[in-house]
Design an enzyme around this catalytic site. Structure first.
Site, PDB file in Angstrom:
ATOM      1  N   ASN A 128      -8.250  -3.670   0.876  1.00  0.00           N
ATOM      2  CA  ASN A 128      -7.381  -3.156   2.068  1.00  0.00           C
ATOM      3  C   ASN A 128      -7.948  -2.284   2.605  1.00  0.00           C
ATOM      4  OD1 ASN A 128      -5.354  -2.040   3.630  1.00  0.00           O
ATOM      5  ND2 ASN A 128      -4.218  -1.231   2.007  1.00  0.00           N
ATOM      6  N   LYS A 142      -7.158  -0.552   5.134  1.00  0.00           N
ATOM      7  CA  LYS A 142      -6.501   0.550   5.642  1.00  0.00           C
ATOM      8  C   LYS A 142      -7.002   0.930   7.098  1.00  0.00           C
ATOM      9  CE  LYS A 142      -5.424   1.781   1.168  1.00  0.00           C
ATOM     10  NZ  LYS A 142      -4.824   3.068   0.262  1.00  0.00           N
ATOM     11  N   HIS A 195       3.505  -2.030   1.719  1.00  0.00           N
ATOM     12  CA  HIS A 195       2.510  -0.947   1.181  1.00  0.00           C
ATOM     13  C   HIS A 195       3.014   0.044   0.920  1.00  0.00           C
ATOM     14  CE1 HIS A 195      -1.013   1.265   0.581  1.00  0.00           C
ATOM     15  NE2 HIS A 195      -1.811   0.251   0.042  1.00  0.00           N
ATOM     16  N   GLU A 221       1.862   3.054   1.631  1.00  0.00           N
ATOM     17  CA  GLU A 221       1.715   4.203   2.844  1.00  0.00           C
ATOM     18  C   GLU A 221       2.744   3.712   3.972  1.00  0.00           C
ATOM     19  OE1 GLU A 221      -2.479   3.374   3.132  1.00  0.00           O
ATOM     20  OE2 GLU A 221      -2.492   4.331   1.025  1.00  0.00           O
ATOM     21  N   GLU A 279       1.377  -1.186  -7.148  1.00  0.00           N
ATOM     22  CA  GLU A 279       0.415  -0.156  -6.944  1.00  0.00           C
ATOM     23  C   GLU A 279       1.177   1.180  -7.317  1.00  0.00           C
ATOM     24  OE1 GLU A 279      -2.822  -1.209  -3.897  1.00  0.00           O
ATOM     25  OE2 GLU A 279      -1.080  -1.073  -2.768  1.00  0.00           O
ATOM     26  N   GLY A 313      -5.409   6.251  -4.058  1.00  0.00           N
ATOM     27  CA  GLY A 313      -6.391   6.958  -3.601  1.00  0.00           C
ATOM     28  C   GLY A 313      -6.654   8.518  -4.295  1.00  0.00           C
ATOM     29  N   SER A 343      -7.007   2.890  -7.053  1.00  0.00           N
ATOM     30  CA  SER A 343      -8.242   3.474  -7.578  1.00  0.00           C
ATOM     31  C   SER A 343      -8.814   2.416  -8.418  1.00  0.00           C
ATOM     32  CB  SER A 343      -7.938   4.828  -8.419  1.00  0.00           C
ATOM     33  OG  SER A 343      -7.237   5.789  -7.335  1.00  0.00           O
TER      34      SER A 343
HETATM   35  P1  13P Z   1      -7.210   2.830  -3.542  1.00  0.00           P
HETATM   36  O1  13P Z   1      -8.194   1.861  -4.142  1.00  0.00           O
HETATM   37  O2  13P Z   1      -8.302   3.551  -2.454  1.00  0.00           O
HETATM   38  O3  13P Z   1      -6.632   3.691  -4.573  1.00  0.00           O
HETATM   39  O4  13P Z   1      -6.114   2.150  -2.625  1.00  0.00           O
HETATM   40  C1  13P Z   1      -5.320   1.348  -3.413  1.00  0.00           C
HETATM   41  C2  13P Z   1      -4.469   0.651  -2.011  1.00  0.00           C
HETATM   42  O5  13P Z   1      -3.784   1.271  -1.625  1.00  0.00           O
HETATM   43  C3  13P Z   1      -4.867  -0.685  -1.802  1.00  0.00           C
HETATM   44  O6  13P Z   1      -3.840  -1.347  -1.133  1.00  0.00           O
END
Ligand code: 13P
Length: 249
Positions: free
Chosen positions: A9, A11, A94, A96, A166, A172, A212
């Protein structure tokens, strides 16, 4: 029976040039890894550039999808547009989107059903916050997200749905759920699916872990019985680390 799925992803990252370069590199790794599926979710504006270099084995996904085909929905993306741009899948719910843009389970469910209605495979993202975990409400949160996210969704082919667990506190942050924590959540989700659908459907739906994931921890996460893939943020932005993740043991 469940083909592993490694998804990146991106982002809100990368220029068009960087996107095309990285996608070309990932496509080469995907070609060389026939026993696993490889997917990336680039920003919408990069889909065309990525599609041009993706070859036949690198799958594409939208980072979100609207429930409507067209109309006055400023800032949204139609499932038909994603299909036309070459997407096979779309992320819905997601973390976010849920936390920064206040999307609730009902909206996530609409997006998921819209995706399915137009032949896109939704990747339903779920996960508890740190406060929910600390207060012992992890499974309750996951159950609500799964049940409400899949409200009125029929499933006769397990390949038509992907779930991504997740944990919000792992996204992150450099903190990952331990392999046992991930397995517990994944197993719980599979049991929920078994309550909603036929047994073989629940056994066939892929459940990805995200939060992560990196080159150093992917092997132990992928070794868990109910972990069928990874949804990778930061570590999918470098060809080197994403290649190592795709080539998990
Ligand atoms: P990270 O791998 O940067 O922690 O992000 C995970 C994520 O949100 C994938 O959709």
């Amino acid at each position: 029976m469940r083909v592993p799925l490694i998804a990146g992803n991106w982002k809100m990252h990368l220029t068009l040039t960087e996107a095309a370069e990285l996608a070309a590199a990932v496509a080469r790794v995907a070609e060389a890894s026939p026993d696993r599926e490889v997917l990336i979710a680039p920003p919408f504006t990069a889909l065309a550039a990525v599609k041009a270099v993706a070859g036949s084995r690198l799958l594409l996904a939208g980072q979100n999808v609207c429930w409507e085909e067209k109309g006055a929905f400023t800032g949204e993306i139609s499932p038909l547009m994603l299909r036309e741009a070459g997407c096979r899948m779309a992320l819905v719910g997601h973390s976010e989107r849920r936390h920064l843009f206040h999307e609730d389970n009902r909206m996530v469910n609409r997006r998921l059903r819209g995706a399915m209605a137009h032949g896109l495979i939704p990747i339903l993202c779920i996960g508890e916050t740190l406060a929910e975990r600390d207060s012992g409400r992890t499974l309750e949160t996951l159950e609500k997200q799964v049940r409400e996210g899949l409200d009125e969704v029929e499933l006769v082919d397990p390949a038509k749905l992907v779930v991504a667990y997740e944990p919000v506190w792992a996204i992150g942050t450099g903190k990952t759920a331990g392999p046992a924590q991930a397995q517990e959540a994944h197993h719980f989700v599979r049991r929920l699916l078994a309550g909603l659908y036929e047994k073989n459907i629940a056994a066939g739906v892929r459940i990805l872990y995200g939060g992560s994931v990196n080159a150093a921890n992917v092997d132990e996460i992928m070794a868990q019985a109910d972990v069928d893939g990874a949804l990778v943020g930061g570590a999918s932005l470098s060809a080197e680390s994403f290649e190592r993740i795709i080539r998990f043991n």
